[in-house]
Motif scaffolding. Structure first.
Motif, PDB file in Angstrom:
ATOM      1  N   TYR A 213       0.860  -1.183   0.000  1.00 38.19           N
ATOM      2  CA  TYR A 213       0.000   0.000   0.000  1.00 38.19           C
ATOM      3  C   TYR A 213       0.898   1.236   0.000  1.00 38.19           C
ATOM      4  N   VAL A 217      -1.136   5.422   3.475  1.00 41.74           N
ATOM      5  CA  VAL A 217      -1.817   4.549   4.443  1.00 41.74           C
ATOM      6  C   VAL A 217      -1.196   4.669   5.831  1.00 41.74           C
ATOM      7  N   GLU A 372      -9.133  -2.014  12.674  1.00 44.75           N
ATOM      8  CA  GLU A 372      -8.199  -1.096  12.019  1.00 44.75           C
ATOM      9  C   GLU A 372      -7.025  -0.726  12.918  1.00 44.75           C
ATOM     10  N   TYR A 495      -8.820   3.289  -0.433  1.00 45.65           N
ATOM     11  CA  TYR A 495      -8.577   2.478   0.762  1.00 45.65           C
ATOM     12  C   TYR A 495      -7.996   3.349   1.878  1.00 45.65           C
ATOM     13  N   HIS A 496      -8.679   3.392   3.013  1.00 43.58           N
ATOM     14  CA  HIS A 496      -8.289   4.182   4.181  1.00 43.58           C
ATOM     15  C   HIS A 496      -8.208   5.669   3.872  1.00 43.58           C
ATOM     16  N   GLN A 497      -9.043   6.129   2.950  1.00 45.64           N
ATOM     17  CA  GLN A 497      -9.121   7.543   2.614  1.00 45.64           C
ATOM     18  C   GLN A 497     -10.552   8.035   2.893  1.00 45.64           C
TER      19      GLN A 497
END
Length: 545
Positions: A213, A217, A372, A495-497
């Protein structure tokens, strides 16, 4: 119910036919799944952050829905299982990391750009200076005859290390699972190993290929409050941007690429980088109680009901970036629509149907907290399970589901470790599907979701068809194959945004299909004569439940 000649000719046993009938009767519906998804991903829930108001709202919603649909509560009459841990929020003011290398070279990388860091120590004020050691991959694996530490005392030192595993060679193409990721490659393992060795801290060298990633991230992750179970951690733990790492080791007279080459050999020795770090960290520390949510569908068989199958899907995401001023119009809510409102919503839709059609074994529906933050909720569940681990047949996990349309196959990566793979093949065939080809686990997906804690406890488990980690286009979509594959690939940028948001025009037919497959597989496991097991030779087969 009478077996037809067709069923007999197909070789279906009475038990198998009953299992198939139960699964077919329990039909996952799109309308409730979509409704749950749109609500859980709404701005109202503020990104379902651990230790934040949005997380509390998500827990309240899940337990209310569990009660409404008729899931049975836990032994204490509640749907909540407490998970207690420590929250640490780094304060930019008063926090810094300054490197001293070579002949008077001083480096102070910009937080968020050249370095990210925090503390796992539980201390509000951390101040120390420590030497830097490069320890290769930071791995000790007896089964691989590999030891990056070579007996060197790591106490009081900051360990600089690479992410991922030692790479395969022509002579050893299968070492550390070949091109696939193993648990030794995960940041969690590396941080934990440093704690075990008494190190002052860990700094991981980030590259997108090795981490799987982008830099954004870990940068996003360390900008939020971070959480640890209350068992001690490193004085400093963080990541170095590759450019920072190159500048740092270069200032000490080393070449980063040469150090990497040396680290690929078994005879690698830790390297004193002739550098030190002055660490000043100021943090707000608090004790947090969050909750897993769980509900039960009791089994119907007098004996088998003492055993269970678990379905899991974490409810949390990254919450609200509390460092952003509210008058700022920039989006600061990490809604986590796909990751993982999708799985939490699907589990609700599945549970509503399972309540109407109990299986022989008990079915446990589990929404873990704090995934997470390092799979903390599922770790707490396994340490204090609602159902005995030695009577738990399997865990089927849902995380980041398919939003791009129906497929002709289904991803079951990780199932091949256990008898779940053969069962999954039978279930897929009955649904007119085939199993997607098994490919090397290049991103370490098997070790990045809640099912992994069950596997570590000896329970066969895997994540069913993830949209995030299976976005390489190998799924066969029924319509618009390329366009649908492109959607999964494109999602990686979300992703993770804050851009992981619900869209009303999503085609959820594939998500419903994935949920139905998971429920059908759960019924097959719940109605089988015996419990699922890891295959002989798999690392987890040696673990006693």
């Amino acid at each position: 119910m009478r077996l037809t000649p067709f069923a007999l000719a197909a070789g279906l046993t009475l038990a198998g036919f009953a299992s198939h009938a139960n699964a077919q009767q329990a039909t996952v519906r799109e309308a409730p799944l979509r409704a749950h998804l749109s609500f859980l991903a709404d701005d109202l829930l503020e990104g379902r952050g651990t230790g934040q108001r949005g997380g509390d709202l998500a827990v309240r919603y899940l337990e209310t829905q569990a009660a409404l649909m008729g899931l049975k509560p836990l032994a204490d009459g509640s749907y909540r299982q407490p998970v207690r841990f420590q929250g640490t929020k780094l304060l930019a003011s008063g926090s810094s990391v300054t490197f001293h290398a070579g002949s008077g070279t001083r480096l102070t990388p910009i937080p968020g750009q050249g370095i990210v860091y925090g503390t796992g120590s539980g201390q509000a004020s951390v101040s120390f200076e420590a030497p830097l050691l490069f320890v290769g991959y930071g791995v000790k694996a007896e089964e691989e005859n590999w030891d990056d530490y070579k007996g060197v005392d790591m106490k009081g030192k900051i360990l600089v290390m690479m992410v991922n595993d030692p790479q395969p060679t022509a002579e050893e193409p299968n070492r550390f699972a070949g091109k696939a990721y193993t648990y030794y490659g995960r940041w969690l393992y590396k941080f934990e190993e440093a704690v075990r060795r008494g190190a002052a801290g860990v700094l991981l060298i980030h590259t997108t290929p090795s981490a799987s990633y982008p830099w954004s991230v870990p940068a996003n992750g360390f900008s939020h409050e971070r959480f640890h179970l209350n068992r001690g951690g490193n004085g400093i733990e963080g990541w170095l941007h590759e450019d920072t790492a190159r500048d740092l080791v270069g200032a000490s007279g080393f070449d980063l690429d040469e150090l990497r080459r040396r680290a690929e050999r078994r005879d690698f020795q830790p390297v004193d980088l002739k550098a030190s770090a002055k660490v000043e960290l100021r943090s707000v520390i608090r004790q947090v109680e969050q909750f897993n949510v769980a509900g039960i569908v009791p089994g119907t068989d007098p004996k088998l009901k003492e055993q269970a199958v678990v379905y899991s899907a974490h409810w949390d995401h990254l919450g609200i970036d509390e460092g952003v001023k509210r008058e700022d119009k920039t989006d600061h809510t990490y809604n986590g629509a796909i990751d993982n409102a999708s799985g939490a919503a699907a589990l609700l839709a599945m549970a509503a149907e399972a309540v109407k059609h109990p299986a022989k074994r008990t079915q446990v529906f589990l929404w873990p907290a704090a995934e997470e933050q390092g799979l903390l909720g599922s770790a707490a569940y396994v340490a204090n399970p609602a159902w005995p681990l030695d009577k738990t047949s399997a865990d089927l996990n849902l995380d980041s589901m398919n939003f791009a349309g129906r497929t002709r196959d289904i991803g079951v990566a990780g199932a091949e470790r256990s008898t779940l793979y053969e069962t999954a093949g039978q279930v897929a065939k009955k649904m007119g599907l085939k199993l997607a080809p098994l490919i090397p686990d290049l991103s370490g997906a098997y070790f990045r979701a809640d099912h992994f804690n069950f596997a570590k406890a000896g329970i066969p488990a895997f994540n069913v068809g993830s949209a995030v980690f299976s976005g390489d286009g190998h799924f066969e979509f029924e319509k618009n194959q390329q366009a649908s594959s492109d959607k999964l690939v494109a999602f990686k940028k979300d992703y993770h945004q804050v851009t992981d948001e619900y869209r009303a025009d999503w085609d959820l037919s594939g998500m419903v299909q994935q949920a139905q497959f998971t429920l059908n597989l759960g019924y097959a496991v719940a109605n089988a004569p015996g419990m699922a097991s890891f295959k002989k030779g798999d690392a987890f087969a040696k673990v006693k439940r």
